[in-house]
Design a protein around this motif. Sequence first.
Motif, short mmCIF file in Angstrom:
data_model
loop_
_atom_site.label_atom_id
_atom_site.label_comp_id
_atom_site.label_asym_id
_atom_site.label_seq_id
_atom_site.Cartn_x
_atom_site.Cartn_y
_atom_site.Cartn_z
N TYR A 161 0.83 -1.21 0.00
CA TYR A 161 0.00 0.00 0.00
C TYR A 161 0.86 1.26 0.00
O TYR A 161 0.64 2.18 -0.80
N ILE A 162 1.86 1.30 0.88
CA ILE A 162 2.71 2.49 0.98
C ILE A 162 3.50 2.71 -0.31
O ILE A 162 3.59 3.83 -0.83
N ASN A 163 4.07 1.63 -0.85
CA ASN A 163 4.87 1.75 -2.07
C ASN A 163 4.04 2.20 -3.26
O ASN A 163 4.57 2.86 -4.17
N GLU A 164 2.76 1.87 -3.28
CA GLU A 164 1.88 2.30 -4.36
C GLU A 164 1.32 3.70 -4.11
O GLU A 164 1.25 4.53 -5.02
N GLU A 165 0.95 3.96 -2.87
CA GLU A 165 0.22 5.19 -2.55
C GLU A 165 1.09 6.43 -2.54
O GLU A 165 0.69 7.49 -3.05
N GLY B 126 -12.15 19.53 -5.65
CA GLY B 126 -12.10 18.08 -5.53
C GLY B 126 -10.72 17.54 -5.23
O GLY B 126 -10.56 16.63 -4.42
N THR B 127 -9.69 18.09 -5.86
CA THR B 127 -8.33 17.63 -5.62
C THR B 127 -7.90 17.93 -4.19
O THR B 127 -7.24 17.11 -3.54
N TYR B 128 -8.26 19.09 -3.69
CA TYR B 128 -7.97 19.49 -2.31
C TYR B 128 -8.59 18.48 -1.35
O TYR B 128 -7.92 17.96 -0.43
N ARG B 129 -9.87 18.18 -1.56
CA ARG B 129 -10.55 17.23 -0.69
C ARG B 129 -9.93 15.84 -0.80
O ARG B 129 -9.81 15.11 0.18
N LEU B 130 -9.55 15.49 -2.02
CA LEU B 130 -8.95 14.18 -2.26
C LEU B 130 -7.66 14.02 -1.47
O LEU B 130 -7.41 12.97 -0.85
N VAL B 131 -6.81 15.05 -1.47
CA VAL B 131 -5.55 15.00 -0.74
C VAL B 131 -5.80 14.76 0.75
O VAL B 131 -5.17 13.91 1.38
N TYR B 132 -6.73 15.49 1.32
CA TYR B 132 -7.02 15.33 2.74
C TYR B 132 -7.54 13.93 3.03
O TYR B 132 -7.16 13.30 4.04
N GLN B 133 -8.41 13.42 2.18
CA GLN B 133 -8.99 12.11 2.43
C GLN B 133 -7.93 11.01 2.32
O GLN B 133 -7.87 10.09 3.14
N ARG B 134 -7.04 11.14 1.34
CA ARG B 134 -6.02 10.11 1.17
C ARG B 134 -4.94 10.21 2.23
O ARG B 134 -4.34 9.19 2.61
N LEU B 135 -4.68 11.40 2.75
CA LEU B 135 -3.78 11.52 3.88
C LEU B 135 -4.36 10.82 5.11
O LEU B 135 -3.64 10.16 5.86
N GLU B 136 -5.64 10.96 5.29
CA GLU B 136 -6.29 10.28 6.42
C GLU B 136 -6.27 8.77 6.23
O GLU B 136 -6.07 8.02 7.20
N ASP B 137 -6.48 8.32 5.00
CA ASP B 137 -6.40 6.89 4.71
C ASP B 137 -4.99 6.36 4.97
O ASP B 137 -4.81 5.25 5.49
N LEU B 138 -3.99 7.16 4.61
CA LEU B 138 -2.60 6.78 4.86
C LEU B 138 -2.34 6.65 6.35
O LEU B 138 -1.69 5.71 6.81
N GLU B 139 -2.85 7.61 7.11
CA GLU B 139 -2.71 7.55 8.56
C GLU B 139 -3.33 6.27 9.12
O GLU B 139 -2.73 5.58 9.94
N SER B 140 -4.54 5.95 8.66
CA SER B 140 -5.24 4.76 9.14
C SER B 140 -4.44 3.49 8.86
O SER B 140 -4.29 2.62 9.72
#
Length: 235
Positions: free
Chosen positions: A94-98, A200-214
């Motif tokens: 996941y990390i290597n792809e994300e 949308g891109t702004y929101r996407l960055v925040y959401q994917r940062l939260e997914d990364l944290e999880s």
Amino acid sequence: MEQTFTETSVIGEIVTKFPKASDLFKSYRIDFCCGGNRPLIEAINERSLSAEEVLTNLNTLYQEITALNDSRIEWERASYSELIDYIINKHHRYINEELPLLSPYVTKVLRVHGAGQPHLAQIHRLFHELRVELEQHLIKEETVDFPLILEVEQNRTEENYKKLQKVVDELENEHSHAGNILKELRDVTNDFTPPEGACGTYRLVYQRLEDLESDLFQHIHLENNVLFPRAVAQA
């Protein structure tokens, strides 16, 4: 195959439910930002794409990611090899792809909105600091640290036990530092809450940062609280 997403699914809602869809849409040049408030089929037809191909790829990717997230192992009975394989195949993958996929979005948001929102420069710095540390950390785990744990499992000597204790201390310190960066990111982003009217891109960055944290929290938990204590206790 079960169709989670269909032709009538709204593009923006797809990305909200499944952030990784943004990478697939980007490859097809489907606008999920400004053009996100319309059914997927409209974008497919506009780009003269195959609806069957896009939907098959989208739903297959969704099921693959969901299956990874739903994987379960009886940790108390799993061998070191099983634990390590799971960590590498789920969390390292996941990390290597994300990280390389998310990086351009973080930079884009800074470029477009950074002049009026200085905190985006801090997000950009923290993300790339985290990226460098994690990439180096994963390489070290896979090439040095995990092989040592497997060696200790098979050949317990005083020498490799001392090496293992040192390695575990180093890894836990690295995990703590990554955790501190994540805490800073959460603080700077106001708990990953984008400002009102964010694109949308702004929101996407925040959401994917939260997914990364999880994912990182699950990853670090599995190593710090399952793998490492077992390895040290049994060495």
